[in-house]
Motif scaffolding. Structure first.
Motif, PDB file in Angstrom:
ATOM      1  N   SER A  15       0.819  -1.315  -0.025  1.00  0.00           N
ATOM      2  CA  SER A  15      -0.077  -0.018   0.230  1.00  0.00           C
ATOM      3  C   SER A  15       0.916   1.079  -0.101  1.00  0.00           C
ATOM      4  O   SER A  15       0.542   2.133  -0.884  1.00  0.00           O
ATOM      5  CB  SER A  15      -0.930   0.021   1.325  1.00  0.00           C
ATOM      6  N   GLU A  34       9.606   3.664   7.679  1.00  0.00           N
ATOM      7  CA  GLU A  34       9.588   2.241   7.615  1.00  0.00           C
ATOM      8  C   GLU A  34      10.196   2.027   9.002  1.00  0.00           C
ATOM      9  O   GLU A  34      11.521   2.231   9.270  1.00  0.00           O
ATOM     10  CB  GLU A  34       9.896   1.435   6.459  1.00  0.00           C
ATOM     11  N   LYS A  42       4.697  -7.356   4.277  1.00  0.00           N
ATOM     12  CA  LYS A  42       4.401  -8.788   4.224  1.00  0.00           C
ATOM     13  C   LYS A  42       4.502  -9.559   3.056  1.00  0.00           C
ATOM     14  O   LYS A  42       4.963 -10.536   3.041  1.00  0.00           O
ATOM     15  CB  LYS A  42       3.134  -9.091   4.920  1.00  0.00           C
ATOM     16  N   THR A  49       1.903 -15.602  -4.841  1.00  0.00           N
ATOM     17  CA  THR A  49       0.533 -14.826  -4.380  1.00  0.00           C
ATOM     18  C   THR A  49      -0.382 -15.116  -5.226  1.00  0.00           C
ATOM     19  O   THR A  49      -0.156 -15.608  -6.436  1.00  0.00           O
ATOM     20  CB  THR A  49       0.791 -13.331  -4.637  1.00  0.00           C
ATOM     21  N   TYR A  50      -1.595 -15.526  -4.521  1.00  0.00           N
ATOM     22  CA  TYR A  50      -2.834 -15.822  -5.120  1.00  0.00           C
ATOM     23  C   TYR A  50      -3.162 -14.668  -5.735  1.00  0.00           C
ATOM     24  O   TYR A  50      -2.988 -13.560  -5.417  1.00  0.00           O
ATOM     25  CB  TYR A  50      -3.677 -16.551  -4.084  1.00  0.00           C
ATOM     26  N   THR A 195       0.208   1.420   7.741  1.00  0.00           N
ATOM     27  CA  THR A 195       1.203   0.404   8.509  1.00  0.00           C
ATOM     28  C   THR A 195       0.957  -1.067   8.550  1.00  0.00           C
ATOM     29  O   THR A 195       1.511  -1.899   9.398  1.00  0.00           O
ATOM     30  CB  THR A 195       1.119   1.079   9.745  1.00  0.00           C
ATOM     31  N   TYR A 197      -0.585  -5.064   8.895  1.00  0.00           N
ATOM     32  CA  TYR A 197      -1.091  -5.747   9.982  1.00  0.00           C
ATOM     33  C   TYR A 197      -0.231  -6.595  10.844  1.00  0.00           C
ATOM     34  O   TYR A 197       0.997  -6.465  10.221  1.00  0.00           O
ATOM     35  CB  TYR A 197      -2.157  -6.913   9.282  1.00  0.00           C
ATOM     36  N   LYS A 272      -4.370 -21.288  -1.286  1.00  0.00           N
ATOM     37  CA  LYS A 272      -2.896 -21.091  -1.801  1.00  0.00           C
ATOM     38  C   LYS A 272      -2.062 -22.198  -1.085  1.00  0.00           C
ATOM     39  O   LYS A 272      -1.253 -23.027  -1.791  1.00  0.00           O
ATOM     40  CB  LYS A 272      -2.458 -19.684  -1.508  1.00  0.00           C
ATOM     41  N   CYS A 402      -4.204  -2.719   4.687  1.00  0.00           N
ATOM     42  CA  CYS A 402      -4.513  -3.765   6.066  1.00  0.00           C
ATOM     43  C   CYS A 402      -4.393  -2.948   7.338  1.00  0.00           C
ATOM     44  O   CYS A 402      -5.267  -3.500   8.237  1.00  0.00           O
ATOM     45  CB  CYS A 402      -3.570  -4.887   5.947  1.00  0.00           C
ATOM     46  N   LYS A 407      -7.194  -7.251   3.922  1.00  0.00           N
ATOM     47  CA  LYS A 407      -7.680  -7.337   2.510  1.00  0.00           C
ATOM     48  C   LYS A 407      -6.553  -7.876   2.031  1.00  0.00           C
ATOM     49  O   LYS A 407      -5.268  -7.821   2.358  1.00  0.00           O
ATOM     50  CB  LYS A 407      -8.033  -5.961   2.121  1.00  0.00           C
ATOM     51  N   ASP A 408      -6.759  -8.247   0.728  1.00  0.00           N
ATOM     52  CA  ASP A 408      -5.686  -8.793  -0.122  1.00  0.00           C
ATOM     53  C   ASP A 408      -4.881  -7.735  -0.925  1.00  0.00           C
ATOM     54  O   ASP A 408      -5.105  -6.348  -0.665  1.00  0.00           O
ATOM     55  CB  ASP A 408      -6.231  -9.778  -1.239  1.00  0.00           C
ATOM     56  N   ILE A 409      -3.822  -8.189  -1.707  1.00  0.00           N
ATOM     57  CA  ILE A 409      -2.850  -7.207  -2.320  1.00  0.00           C
ATOM     58  C   ILE A 409      -3.626  -6.338  -3.200  1.00  0.00           C
ATOM     59  O   ILE A 409      -3.561  -5.044  -3.140  1.00  0.00           O
ATOM     60  CB  ILE A 409      -1.739  -7.945  -2.959  1.00  0.00           C
TER      61      ILE A 409
HETATM   62  C1  LIG Z   1      -0.451 -16.096   5.275  1.00  0.00           C
HETATM   63  C2  LIG Z   1      -0.791 -15.124   4.388  1.00  0.00           C
HETATM   64  C3  LIG Z   1      -0.757 -15.148   3.234  1.00  0.00           C
HETATM   65  C4  LIG Z   1      -1.011 -14.164   2.050  1.00  0.00           C
HETATM   66  N1  LIG Z   1      -0.953 -14.059   0.887  1.00  0.00           N
HETATM   67  C5  LIG Z   1      -1.511 -13.409  -0.123  1.00  0.00           C
HETATM   68  C6  LIG Z   1      -1.638 -13.510  -1.327  1.00  0.00           C
HETATM   69  O1  LIG Z   1      -1.130 -14.687  -1.897  1.00  0.00           O
HETATM   70  N2  LIG Z   1      -2.178 -12.740  -2.283  1.00  0.00           N
HETATM   71  C7  LIG Z   1      -2.855 -11.554  -1.771  1.00  0.00           C
HETATM   72  O2  LIG Z   1      -3.202 -10.878  -2.506  1.00  0.00           O
HETATM   73  N3  LIG Z   1      -2.696 -11.354  -0.448  1.00  0.00           N
HETATM   74  C8  LIG Z   1      -2.026 -12.109   0.430  1.00  0.00           C
HETATM   75  N4  LIG Z   1      -2.128 -11.855   1.859  1.00  0.00           N
HETATM   76  C9  LIG Z   1      -2.626 -10.394   2.107  1.00  0.00           C
HETATM   77  C10 LIG Z   1      -1.186  -9.470   1.889  1.00  0.00           C
HETATM   78  O3  LIG Z   1      -0.270  -9.904   2.999  1.00  0.00           O
HETATM   79  C11 LIG Z   1      -1.950  -8.080   2.216  1.00  0.00           C
HETATM   80  O4  LIG Z   1      -2.636  -8.071   1.422  1.00  0.00           O
HETATM   81  C12 LIG Z   1      -0.667  -7.070   2.470  1.00  0.00           C
HETATM   82  O5  LIG Z   1       0.412  -7.373   2.875  1.00  0.00           O
HETATM   83  C13 LIG Z   1      -1.113  -5.578   2.801  1.00  0.00           C
HETATM   84  O6  LIG Z   1      -0.154  -4.528   2.536  1.00  0.00           O
HETATM   85  P1  LIG Z   1      -0.300  -3.377   3.257  1.00  0.00           P
HETATM   86  O7  LIG Z   1       0.830  -2.615   2.784  1.00  0.00           O
HETATM   87  O8  LIG Z   1      -1.527  -2.922   3.614  1.00  0.00           O
HETATM   88  O9  LIG Z   1       0.684  -3.711   5.064  1.00  0.00           O
HETATM   89  P2  LIG Z   1       2.112  -4.787   5.395  1.00  0.00           P
HETATM   90  O10 LIG Z   1       2.390  -5.516   4.160  1.00  0.00           O
HETATM   91  O11 LIG Z   1       1.528  -5.332   6.693  1.00  0.00           O
HETATM   92  O12 LIG Z   1       3.142  -3.482   5.378  1.00  0.00           O
HETATM   93  C14 LIG Z   1       2.995  -2.663   6.167  1.00  0.00           C
HETATM   94  C15 LIG Z   1       4.441  -2.268   6.483  1.00  0.00           C
HETATM   95  O13 LIG Z   1       4.429  -0.808   7.677  1.00  0.00           O
HETATM   96  C16 LIG Z   1       5.447  -1.243   8.392  1.00  0.00           C
HETATM   97  N5  LIG Z   1       4.846  -0.775   9.733  1.00  0.00           N
HETATM   98  C17 LIG Z   1       4.125  -1.181  10.788  1.00  0.00           C
HETATM   99  N6  LIG Z   1       4.063  -0.386  11.657  1.00  0.00           N
HETATM  100  C18 LIG Z   1       4.892   0.767  11.504  1.00  0.00           C
HETATM  101  C19 LIG Z   1       5.008   1.951  12.254  1.00  0.00           C
HETATM  102  N7  LIG Z   1       4.441   2.262  13.494  1.00  0.00           N
HETATM  103  N8  LIG Z   1       5.979   2.854  11.727  1.00  0.00           N
HETATM  104  C20 LIG Z   1       6.550   2.587  10.326  1.00  0.00           C
HETATM  105  N9  LIG Z   1       6.145   1.586   9.649  1.00  0.00           N
HETATM  106  C21 LIG Z   1       5.425   0.608  10.240  1.00  0.00           C
HETATM  107  C22 LIG Z   1       5.740  -2.680   8.443  1.00  0.00           C
HETATM  108  O14 LIG Z   1       6.837  -2.939   9.005  1.00  0.00           O
HETATM  109  C23 LIG Z   1       5.588  -3.067   7.083  1.00  0.00           C
HETATM  110  O15 LIG Z   1       6.621  -2.936   6.428  1.00  0.00           O
HETATM  111  C24 LIG Z   1      -1.786 -12.893   2.520  1.00  0.00           C
HETATM  112  C25 LIG Z   1      -1.500 -12.542   4.181  1.00  0.00           C
HETATM  113  C26 LIG Z   1      -1.146 -13.612   4.825  1.00  0.00           C
HETATM  114  C27 LIG Z   1      -1.516 -13.432   6.382  1.00  0.00           C
END
Ligand SMILES: Cc1cc2nc3c(=O)[nH]c(=O)nc-3n(C[C@H](O)[C@H](O)[C@H](O)COP(=O)(O)OP(=O)(O)OC[C@H]3O[C@@H](n4cnc5c(N)ncnc54)[C@H](O)[C@@H]3O)c2cc1C
Ligand code: SF4
Ligand code: SF4
Length: 429
Positions: A15, A34, A42, A49-50, A195, A197, A272, A402, A407-409
């Motif tokens: 995101s 970060e 994550k 990724t699915y 940030t 999940y 997956k 998230c 939610k998904d990617i």
């Molecule tokens: C087991 C598993 C498998 C998955 N597989 C898939 C898949 O195959 N396909 C799919 O579409 N989705 C999948 N997902 C979902 C996917 O992981 C999320 O949709 C995606 O990671 C969301 O991205 P994000 O940027 O919102 O959050 P995140 O990926 O959680 O990134 C958040 C970032 O913010 C940083 N952060 C947190 N708090 C702070 C703070 N206070 N200050 C500074 N930085 C901070 C973290 O270190 C991290 O780098 C899966 C999830 C799980 C649990």
């Protein structure tokens, strides 16, 4: 009247990264904060990724590289936002940037400094499945590919012993023990919270035996076990690093009753995982235990049907709380109530718990510093029914991914794009 056109993005998952790139293309200057030593969130823990089983690294690495090289984007790793004052168009932000003790420019990422370090500890980023040194990169392929020294554990920095082994091993003079933490002050016009999940502690479900029986894994542990750059280099073995599981149970909705919501992604992640297992271990028996199936996207139904017909037996359990996992003779016995409400049981070698997603750790403090409201579950509240799905309770502060809710990617990226539109229109006022 805006006094700054610059943007602060907190969190470098898909995101935050998507928003960075779009805002940079729109000519904005961005500071990306970060908390970890690497960017990517994550998604870089996933091998594939699915729903298309795309290679995660191939998807994410070019974006990470683009961000690190973009002159419009200032990346602050090991950093957190401590204080925010002001209002939309003119926020004053204090950031705490922890010392890395390794120079980002001088370091070539050769890895010569880790082996001589005498300190070993669990690697949290690898879900504690392997150890790391006091000087480490969380995983191979981390970007920036520059190690960090854990000051609390480094013998020299914590003052417990004279040690200089990593610096002696570095031929490029990149280690700098005199680096200190810094407070950085910024003026920005808008802020995006991205940030993400963290996972619910599966040990809270005592009936499922996580932390007690070595054959029980969380979904993120399984992702790392499967990853080519993970602790076993993608070899699917149990914790003794030898036995290959021949029967695996995947349990859906773990902790759903504790957190009080459906985590949205776990049914598809379970599919997956069954798909992975089937490809890696074609003769293994794979069971998916479910109570509901949630397939929220137009492509996910077909993916689920394919997995169901080729890779995995789907078993309905009538009551999640009645499931119990016990260990006998190195096997895991799963007892549950079947679709008729009768006691049933199967025995497997490995269990994967699809545990719930929760707001990332530290969200309470961050929300307090930013002055934004959280919802009843602790996610950052978007004003969905009032003014938009990416607008927080504070003007000029937006949310995506998230941290707004699991939610998904694809949907995380969509929300980031919507937030970019909101940010640009707020800056242009
Ligand atoms: C087991 C598993 C498998 C998955 N597989 C898939 C898949 O195959 N396909 C799919 O579409 N989705 C999948 N997902 C979902 C996917 O992981 C999320 O949709 C995606 O990671 C969301 O991205 P994000 O940027 O919102 O959050 P995140 O990926 O959680 O990134 C958040 C970032 O913010 C940083 N952060 C947190 N708090 C702070 C703070 N206070 N200050 C500074 N930085 C901070 C973290 O270190 C991290 O780098 C899966 C999830 C799980 C649990
Ligand atoms: S600090 Fe030095 S030894 Fe360690 S990875 Fe960087 S260049 Fe290599
Ligand atoms: S100085 Fe610290 S990080 Fe470097 S080798 Fe010694 S204990 Fe490890």
């Amino acid at each position: 009247m805006n006094t700054s056109n610059n943007v602060l993005i907190i969190g470098s998952g898909v995101s935050g990264m998507e928003a960075c790139i779009m805002l940079s293309k729109a000519g904005k200057k961005i500071t990306l904060v970060e908390k970890l030593s690497l960017i990517g969130g994550k998604t870089i823990k996933n091998e594939e990724t699915y729903p298309n089983m795309d290679c995660s690294t191939c998807l994410v690495a070019p974006i990470q590289q683009e961000i690190l090289q973009d002159p419009n984007i200032d990346v602050l790793t090991l950093s957190t936002v401590e204080e925010v004052q002001g209002k939309s168009g003119n926020f004053k932000v204090k950031i705490n940037k922890k010392a890395r003790y390794v120079d980002l420019i001088a370091c070539l990422g050769c890895g010569m400094c880790y082996p001589p370090c005498p300190v070993s500890l669990k690697n949290e980023w690898e879900e504690n499945l392997i150890d790391k040194k006091a000087i480490y990169v969380p995983c191979s392929g981390a970007l920036p590919n520059v190690p960090v020294i854990d000051a609390a554990l480094c013998l020299k920095l914590n003052g417990s012993e004279e040690c200089n082994k990593c610096a002696e091993a570095c031929m490029f003079g990149a280690i700098n023990f005199s680096e200190t933490d810094q407070i950085i002050e910024l003026n920005v016009g808008a802020i995006l919270i991205a940030t993400g999940y963290d996972m619910l502690d599966a040990g809270k479900l005592q009936n499922l035996g996580y932390g007690k029986f070595s054959g029980v894994y969380t979904s993120m542990e399984f992702e790392r076990l499967f990853a080519a750059n993970g602790p076993t280099e993608g070899k699917l073995v149990l914790r003794n690093l030898e036995s290959i599981p021949q029967s695996i149970a995947i349990i859906h909705c773990v902790g759903r009753d504790l957190v009080g919501y459906c985590s949205n992604i776990c049914c598809t992640a379970s599919a997956k995982h069954a798909h992975f297992l089937h490809h890696k271990l074609p003769d293994a028996n794979i069971y998916n235990f479910y109570t509901d199936i949630c397939l929220p996207d137009k492509t996910y139904q077909k993916f689920h049907e394919d997995v169901k017909s080729h890779s995995s037996e789907y078993i309905y359990q009538k009551d999640r709380e009645k499931m119990k996992i016990q260990e006998t003779d190195n096997k895991l016995q799963i007892s549950y109530l079947n679709n008729e409400g009768k006691d049933a049981a199967i025995t497997v070698d490995m269990v994967i718990l699809e545990n719930a997603l929760q707001p990332s750790r530290g969200t309470d403090q961050l929300a307090e510093a930013l002055g934004v409201e959280l919802d009843q579950f602790g996610f950052v509240e978007a004003q969905t029914f009032h003014i938009g799905s990416v607008v927080t309770s504070k003007n000029g502060i937006f949310v995506a991914g998230c941290i707004e809710g699991p939610k998904d990617i694809q949907n995380s990226v969509l929300q980031a794009e919507a937030a970019v539109a909101g940010i640009i229109s707020s800056l242009d006022q």
